[in-house]
Design a protein around this motif. Structure first.
Motif: not given
Length: 268
Positions: A30-37, A115-126
């Motif tokens: 949630i936090q990195p997605i919020m930063f992107v938006v 876990q970081t790799a999974v987060t990074l993958f989702v964040l790249a899609i966003v």
């Protein structure tokens, strides 16, 4: 090989634990997605990159910084997890088993890397959804983009060892979380992640340019096809890929040694 096997067993144990507490992964996303938006739609129109105020230009400039911030903020979770295991006495149980002393910490950091790799993958899609465009148009650039993500994961892995040392040095998981975040904010914001370092105060520019975090951000921008606007002659900015690799390897070597030494003394 025995030490490697022990580390993988501990990593598997931590991954199972993470899978049984899915909110850990969800809240971590949630936090990195919020930063992107927020940075894209709230600040993007007012940021200047290379003399341009085009939001699309800032999107490509920004994403490398957001990615790097995300992998380094995993440090707090790593420290809290190790502090929690120490607090519950789980580490003492591991010490009673015939296993390599550094396996507990290595396994934990490897699990955090997954876990970081999974987060990074989702964040790249966003990031792609909001308009980030790396150099995928040219098939020869795919390898460079993947190399950029490799540097990000290496930086994240290096910083988890700092988190491990913090987690071993405090008494509670709450203290580990606070201690893991308080130093990350100046590291990530006194850098080229969100603005070009040339726009900072003159005395602050060398700090930002020699920041290990900045080297990885600059390297990713270059590999993603957006080298940014830095024209500094500082070695990390002129040779960001090599500087990023060097910084990460040195951080792992130093803080892994300190963390394993602290682990042995703290649980003796």
């Amino acid at each position: 090989m025995s030490a490697l096997n022990d580390s993988l067993v501990i990593a598997h144990r931590n991954l199972i634990r993470m899978s049984r507490i899915p909110e850990m992964i969800i809240f971590g996303l949630i936090q990195p997605i919020m930063f992107v938006v927020l940075f894209t739609y709230v600040f993007g129109g007012s940021m200047t990159v290379g003399g341009s105020t085009d939001p699309d230009v800032y999107k490509n400039f920004l994403m490398a910084g957001i990615f790097a911030q995300t992998v380094t903020f995993a440090t707090a979770g790593a420290g809290a997890g190790i502090a929690d295991d120490m607090h519950k006495g789980l580490v003492d149980r591991f010490r009673s088993l015939p296993m390599a002393r550094g396996a507990v910490l290595t396994g934990r950091t490897l699990a955090d890397l997954v876990q970081t790799a999974v987060t990074l993958f989702v964040l790249a899609i966003v990031a792609l959804l909001v308009g980030w465009r790396p150099g995928f148009e040219n098939p020869t650039n795919v390898g460079k983009v993947l190399a950029g993500f490799g540097l990000l994961l290496l930086l994240g892995y290096a910083f988890t060892w700092i988190g491990a040392l913090i987690g071993l040095s405090v008494r509670t998981p709450e203290a580990a979380t606070s201690g893991g975040l308080i130093w990350l904010f100046p590291v990530t914001f006194i850098s080229n992640a969100f603005v070009d370092s040339s726009q900072m105060a003159s005395w602050l520019q060398p700090i930002a340019e020699w920041n290990p975090f900045s080297a990885t951000v600059q390297a990713c921008r270059m590999l993603f096809g957006d080298p940014g606007v830095s024209q500094s002659d500082a070695f990390p900015m002129a040779h960001p890929v090599w500087a990023s690799l060097l910084y990460s390897v040195v951080i792992v070597a130093i803080f892994r040694t300190l963390a394993v030494r602290k682990y042995r003394s703290a649980t003796a």
